[in-house]
Design a protein around this motif. Structure first.
Motif, PDB file in Angstrom:
ATOM      1  N   ARG A   1      17.923  -9.043   5.189  1.00 20.34           N
ATOM      2  CA  ARG A   1      18.674  -9.002   6.359  1.00 20.34           C
ATOM      3  C   ARG A   1      18.240  -7.539   7.161  1.00 20.34           C
ATOM      4  O   ARG A   1      18.180  -7.635   8.533  1.00 20.34           O
ATOM      5  CB  ARG A   1      20.166  -8.721   6.014  1.00 20.34           C
ATOM      6  N   ALA A   2      17.997  -6.651   6.556  1.00 20.69           N
ATOM      7  CA  ALA A   2      17.658  -5.443   7.418  1.00 20.69           C
ATOM      8  C   ALA A   2      16.280  -5.257   7.363  1.00 20.69           C
ATOM      9  O   ALA A   2      15.790  -4.809   8.534  1.00 20.69           O
ATOM     10  CB  ALA A   2      17.978  -4.094   6.198  1.00 20.69           C
ATOM     11  N   LEU A   3      15.300  -5.607   6.524  1.00 17.74           N
ATOM     12  CA  LEU A   3      13.806  -5.448   6.682  1.00 17.74           C
ATOM     13  C   LEU A   3      13.055  -6.637   6.632  1.00 17.74           C
ATOM     14  O   LEU A   3      13.505  -7.551   6.097  1.00 17.74           O
ATOM     15  CB  LEU A   3      13.499  -4.538   5.443  1.00 17.74           C
TER      16      LEU A   3
ATOM     17  N   GLU B   1      17.886   6.950   6.615  1.00 14.16           N
ATOM     18  CA  GLU B   1      17.382   6.580   7.583  1.00 14.16           C
ATOM     19  C   GLU B   1      16.193   7.807   8.178  1.00 14.16           C
ATOM     20  O   GLU B   1      15.311   7.390   8.363  1.00 14.16           O
ATOM     21  CB  GLU B   1      18.514   6.528   8.731  1.00 14.16           C
ATOM     22  N   ALA B   2      16.828   8.923   7.792  1.00 13.93           N
ATOM     23  CA  ALA B   2      15.863   9.971   8.062  1.00 13.93           C
ATOM     24  C   ALA B   2      14.378   9.951   7.081  1.00 13.93           C
ATOM     25  O   ALA B   2      13.539  10.320   7.599  1.00 13.93           O
ATOM     26  CB  ALA B   2      16.487  11.401   7.925  1.00 13.93           C
ATOM     27  N   LEU B   3      14.771   9.796   5.769  1.00 11.06           N
ATOM     28  CA  LEU B   3      13.487   9.612   5.148  1.00 11.06           C
ATOM     29  C   LEU B   3      12.745   8.235   5.342  1.00 11.06           C
ATOM     30  O   LEU B   3      11.751   8.408   5.355  1.00 11.06           O
ATOM     31  CB  LEU B   3      13.920   9.225   3.695  1.00 11.06           C
ATOM     32  N   LEU B   4      13.389   7.095   5.758  1.00  8.89           N
ATOM     33  CA  LEU B   4      12.756   5.831   5.963  1.00  8.89           C
ATOM     34  C   LEU B   4      11.714   6.203   7.295  1.00  8.89           C
ATOM     35  O   LEU B   4      10.909   5.237   7.596  1.00  8.89           O
ATOM     36  CB  LEU B   4      13.597   4.728   5.831  1.00  8.89           C
ATOM     37  N   ALA B   5      12.049   6.982   8.094  1.00  5.62           N
ATOM     38  CA  ALA B   5      11.228   7.245   9.146  1.00  5.62           C
ATOM     39  C   ALA B   5      10.046   7.901   8.933  1.00  5.62           C
ATOM     40  O   ALA B   5       9.142   7.638   9.579  1.00  5.62           O
ATOM     41  CB  ALA B   5      11.893   7.996  10.330  1.00  5.62           C
ATOM     42  N   CYS B   6       9.995   8.418   7.907  1.00  5.44           N
ATOM     43  CA  CYS B   6       8.797   9.084   7.158  1.00  5.44           C
ATOM     44  C   CYS B   6       7.974   8.380   6.219  1.00  5.44           C
ATOM     45  O   CYS B   6       6.929   8.591   6.089  1.00  5.44           O
ATOM     46  CB  CYS B   6       8.993  10.472   6.798  1.00  5.44           C
ATOM     47  N   ILE B   7       8.754   7.661   5.339  1.00  4.69           N
ATOM     48  CA  ILE B   7       8.043   7.022   4.211  1.00  4.69           C
ATOM     49  C   ILE B   7       8.546   5.503   4.100  1.00  4.69           C
ATOM     50  O   ILE B   7       9.798   5.376   4.631  1.00  4.69           O
ATOM     51  CB  ILE B   7       8.257   7.751   2.909  1.00  4.69           C
ATOM     52  N   THR B   8       7.851   4.532   3.473  1.00  2.57           N
ATOM     53  CA  THR B   8       8.317   3.412   3.199  1.00  2.57           C
ATOM     54  C   THR B   8       9.378   3.502   2.081  1.00  2.57           C
ATOM     55  O   THR B   8       9.297   4.332   1.109  1.00  2.57           O
ATOM     56  CB  THR B   8       7.170   2.529   2.988  1.00  2.57           C
ATOM     57  N   PRO B   9      10.066   2.250   1.892  1.00  7.47           N
ATOM     58  CA  PRO B   9      11.071   2.158   0.875  1.00  7.47           C
ATOM     59  C   PRO B   9      10.246   1.990  -0.418  1.00  7.47           C
ATOM     60  O   PRO B   9      10.847   2.515  -1.325  1.00  7.47           O
ATOM     61  CB  PRO B   9      11.861   0.572   1.236  1.00  7.47           C
TER      62      PRO B   9
ATOM     63  N   LEU C   1      19.913   0.335   4.433  1.00 11.29           N
ATOM     64  CA  LEU C   1      20.554   0.216   5.906  1.00 11.29           C
ATOM     65  C   LEU C   1      21.320  -1.018   6.082  1.00 11.29           C
ATOM     66  O   LEU C   1      21.791  -1.423   7.366  1.00 11.29           O
ATOM     67  CB  LEU C   1      19.260   0.312   6.957  1.00 11.29           C
TER      68      LEU C   1
ATOM     69  N   ILE D   1      11.002   1.190  10.868  1.00 12.10           N
ATOM     70  CA  ILE D   1      11.817   1.147   9.769  1.00 12.10           C
ATOM     71  C   ILE D   1      12.394  -0.337   9.667  1.00 12.10           C
ATOM     72  O   ILE D   1      12.311  -0.751   8.522  1.00 12.10           O
ATOM     73  CB  ILE D   1      13.436   1.935  10.122  1.00 12.10           C
TER      74      ILE D   1
ATOM     75  N   ARG E   1       0.964  -1.041   0.067  1.00 16.84           N
ATOM     76  CA  ARG E   1      -0.183  -0.023   0.014  1.00 16.84           C
ATOM     77  C   ARG E   1       0.774   1.095  -0.036  1.00 16.84           C
ATOM     78  O   ARG E   1       1.789   1.284   0.666  1.00 16.84           O
ATOM     79  CB  ARG E   1      -0.953   0.002   1.014  1.00 16.84           C
TER      80      ARG E   1
ATOM     81  N   ALA F   1       4.735   8.981  11.903  1.00 20.76           N
ATOM     82  CA  ALA F   1       5.849  10.069  11.479  1.00 20.76           C
ATOM     83  C   ALA F   1       5.343  11.465  11.608  1.00 20.76           C
ATOM     84  O   ALA F   1       5.798  12.140  12.330  1.00 20.76           O
ATOM     85  CB  ALA F   1       6.451   9.546  10.167  1.00 20.76           C
TER      86      ALA F   1
ATOM     87  N   ARG G   1       4.692   3.667  10.120  1.00 22.24           N
ATOM     88  CA  ARG G   1       4.780   4.830   9.287  1.00 22.24           C
ATOM     89  C   ARG G   1       4.297   5.975   9.553  1.00 22.24           C
ATOM     90  O   ARG G   1       4.663   7.175   9.524  1.00 22.24           O
ATOM     91  CB  ARG G   1       5.075   4.338   7.897  1.00 22.24           C
TER      92      ARG G   1
END
Ligand SMILES: Nc1ncnc2c1ncn2[C@@H]1O[C@H](COP(=O)(O)OP(=O)(O)OP(=O)(O)O)[C@@H](O)[C@H]1O
Ligand SMILES: [Mg+2]
Lengths: 434, 313
Positions: free
Chosen positions: A432-434, A234-242, A411, B52, A5, B72, B69
């Motif tokens: 690994r990361a997500l 990291e700053a972006l991913l705190a606000c939006i999804t990959p 990340l 994250i 989504r 945020a 998310r």
């Protein structure tokens, strides 16, 4: 498969930022403007060269004044651009040697003049049919048609005189002199068949696509590496999804490519409009194939899916890399392997050789757009649809793989082999990361 | 109201257990220090709170909702790795992050301008970040975390790399946010900041919680050494003082030797003084231990084995 989504507000924010960023880079505008400058400049230069013929002049020295009007009329028919003028009074009075001197400087003009006037001086002798020595001074290699025409006019004059002397009425003499067979010559202009002419513009589109893909790889990688090398992920991913980030980037990329295509196609048309008359080609004939319904729908489709298919590969590679340099190093062999056959296949398609290989390559999604763009009007409907569908499916598959690779690489704090982790991501190892 | 509650979260990367059954909560208006050495799992925990990365197990609730998310818009986050788009202006950067956090363009612009003004950067608002000094860029980044007036501020190693002036500025901002009712959680391994700012703190060692409580609770757990100088051998105090070390072999007065005396667990300096008086010990000086958070941290986290003694949580 779970369809992620997306918050479209985020996607569009990312896309507009990325697009504006691309618009601010110098390399983008160089690509957009400098590339098409080449054909346009080439076209202008070509028209300059061709335009030189308009400066040709023919001066006729005819002391008796009988032949000048006939020469002028005949020359005007074969070379409408050339001025034919009677010589000034003073010239007609000069003797042959004096004329030679007078024209020496004219015929061998000073070196420093880059565009010396081109011209002919035709001296019809006094008492023409009795004295048949017609002298022609030429400043350059004489045009074949001009010399033939002069020859024709002068011979006709001589025969007229001879026939009236032999007792024929002038009208009868003129009638006999005008006798000529009806020759009908058929030769395709410049040896290009209509079928070939129809291929020019669509093939140009395929080349535009190829160049766009190669040239845009640079700013695609740039855009992809930017957050990572700028340590912003990291700053972006705190606000939006990959997925939102990736989707925004893809949209920005396509926007930039649309600008690129528009600029290049526009420049191509401009260059064609300038060049065609000088190449003896008809502009409308060249452009007509682009206005068919198939083209109007098919060309944007193949341009967009084709560039997306390759952009997605660029993005996947960019996602693996920390720096632009590293990304370029990874990208070069890929572009090379993908694009080298395109050039060959396109040439084979235009030449009509190796039809089997071309027909096969058309089904390889990466090459489909390049080969289908020039062949949109000649291929069967079903095969265009099938190949277009295959290409679209390929793009979707790529997008899925790319989201995977992208998340996998986000990340990540290992420094292992990029290709290794790319393969691992493709094989679906646990992220690994997500 | 609890701004953040974390219960029993774990996360491993491959065979590496980065966070192990971590639970804690932060109340609104509270400043919470998230302490731990390198590789303790601080960044990993923060990333899980920000959604994250997902935890393998456990539950996180942010402002009463599951970690997602969408939160945020209420969160301000300063990541450990600092960076900004170099070719964007300071104001555009703030507007971009503000809009990503749900602000309208005009709100983001006015708040961005206000923050830049507050940070003394209003003259540079329309200059590219590329032309900024490191400290200026850091201020812009702090501003991106504050642009949405967060109710929960999460800062990962916020003081690292800041010069003293920017450190003071950030401390002011943390205090201001907490005055305005925001919960502030920050990770650090610089203890002085935690000591000055935190209402409560948590110490993480190899992914496990070793301590959670107030600063005084943390300090209470540390039995600092009492320094005394006396003529007799303080070994006689065996039931109170666990060990004793001569501070210096070359004391100015050989008769009065300085001693550093480690108290036994559960015994206080008062117990020691009382024993001295009772035993008739002649003392020339008696210095109480003044442990710092640094001592407390070493005492708590210094025991490297994860199966070491548990401190009261
Ligand atoms: N994406 C990842 N992939 C593999 N291992 C990871 C990943 N992220 C963190 N780790 C490991 O998890 C452990 C905890 O790392 P984390 O970054 O959370 O520590 P930290 O407390 O923030 O340390 P520091 O103070 O150095 O920032 C480390 O051992 C690290 O190697
Ligand atoms: Mg960290």
């Amino acid at each position: 498969m779970k369809i992620p989504r997306l918050n479209w507000r985020h996607v569009l924010l990312v896309a507009s930022r990325d697009f504006r960023q691309t618009l601010r880079t110098r390399s983008f505008w160089l690509t957009v403007f400098l590339m098409p400058m080449l054909p346009v400049v080439g076209g202008l230069a070509g028209s300059r060269l061709a335009g030189d013929s308009e400066r040709e002049k023919i001066v006729v020295i005819d002391p008796d004044g009988h032949m000048e009007p006939r020469l002028a009329a005949a020359l005007h028919r074969v070379a409408p651009d050339i001025d034919v003028t009677p010589a000034p009074e003073a010239l007609t009075k000069l003797q042959t040697e004096a004329l030679d001197d007078a024209f020496r400087s004219y015929i061998a003009p000073p070196r420093e003049d880059p565009h010396p006037p081109k011209g002919y001086v035709i001296a019809v002798p006094r008492n023409f049919p009795n004295d048949v020595h017609v002298r022609i001074w030429v400043s350059h290699n004489p045009g074949h048609t001009i010399i033939t025409t002069i020859n024709d006019v002068m011979s006709t004059g001589m025969r007229d005189a001879a026939m009236t002397q032999a007792g024929l009425s002038p009208a009868e003499a003129a009638r006999i002199n005008a006798l000529e067979p009806t020759l009908s010559t058929r030769m395709p202009k410049h040896g290009l068949s209509d079928a070939t002419l129809a291929k020019i513009a669509p093939t140009a589109l395929a080349y535009i696509l190829m160049l766009a893909v190669i040239m845009s790889a640079q700013w695609l990688l740039q855009a992809m590496v930017e957050e990572r090398s700028g340590k912003l992920l990291e700053a972006l991913l705190a606000c939006i999804t990959p997925d939102e980030l990736l989707c925004g980037k893809l949209i920005a990329t396509l926007e930039a490519l649309v600008v690129l295509f528009a600029a290049w196609i526009g420049a191509g048309l401009l260059a064609a409009a300038i060049l065609c008359p000088h190449l003896g080609l008809s502009f409308t004939q060249i452009v007509a194939p682009l206005t068919s319904l198939r083209m109007l729908i098919g060309a944007p489709f193949f341009l967009l899916t084709g560039s997306a298919a390759l952009a997605l590969i660029c993005l996947a590679i960019g996602a693996q890399c920390e720096t632009l340099r590293e990304a370029q190093g990874m990208m070069m062999p890929v572009i090379f392997v993908l694009m080298l056959p395109v050039q060959m296949l396109l040439q084979m398609q235009v030449a009509g050789t190796a039809t089997q290989a071309v027909a096969f390559a058309r089904w390889v999604p990466i090459w489909t757009p390049f080969l289908d763009l020039p062949a949109l009007s000649t291929q069967a409907d079903w095969s265009i649809f099938a190949q277009g569908g295959l290409l679209l499916g390929f793009c979707i598959l790529e997008a899925v793989v790319l989201t995977r690779v992208f998340r996998h690489a986000l990340l990540r704090n290992d420094t292992g082999s990029k290709w290794g982790s790319l393969v691992a991501a493709l094989l679906g190892q646990k992220d690994r990361a997500l | 109201m609890t701004a953040l509650s974390v219960s029993h979260i774990s996360k491993s990367f491959g065979s590496k257990l980065a966070v192990d059954d971590l639970s804690f909560s932060v109340a609104e208006g509270e400043t919470f220090g998230f302490l731990g050495g390198n590789g303790a799992g601080k960044t990993t925990s923060l990333r899980m709170m920000l959604d994250i990365i997902p935890p393998d197990r456990g539950e996180i609730r942010v402002l009463g909702r599951p970690a997602a998310r969408e939160n945020a818009t209420q969160i301000g986050f300063l990541p450990e790795e600092r960076g900004l788009y170099r070719n964007m202006t300071a104001l555009d950067t703030l507007i971009y992050f503000g809009r990503l956090k749900g602000l309208s363009g005009t709100d983001a612009r006015s708040r961005g301008l206000a923050l830049l003004e507050r940070f003394g950067l209003s003259g540079e608002a329309r200059k590219n970040i590329a032309s900024f000094s490191k400290g200026m860029a850091q201020k812009v980044q702090i501003a991106t975390a504050l642009i949405n007036r967060p109710r929960l501020l999460m800062l990962d190693e916020p003081f690292s790399g800041l010069d003293p002036i920017n450190q003071a500025l950030l401390e002011d901002e943390i205090l201001r946010a907490s005055r305005e009712g925001a919960a502030v959680l920050f990770s650090t391994h610089i203890m002085q900041h935690a000591e000055r700012l935190c209402d409560r703190l948590l110490i993480l060692v190899k992914g496990r919680k070793r301590f959670e409580g107030t600063l005084s609770e943390a300090l209470a757990g540390v039995s600092g050494n009492v320094t005394l100088s006396c003529r007799a051998d303080p070994t006689a105090l065996a039931d109170v003082a666990e060990a004793h070390i001569a501070v210096s072999e070359h004391a100015s007065d050989p008769e009065w030797k300085p001693w550093s005396v480690a108290l036994k667990p559960g015994r206080t300096a008062a117990d020691l003084l009382e024993t001295c008086t009772r035993e008739g010990f002649a003392l020339r000086s008696f210095e109480l231990p003044r442990p710092t958070l640094h001592d407390a941290f070493i005492a708590i986290a210094g025991t490297t084995s994860a199966s070491g003694p548990e401190y009261p949580a």
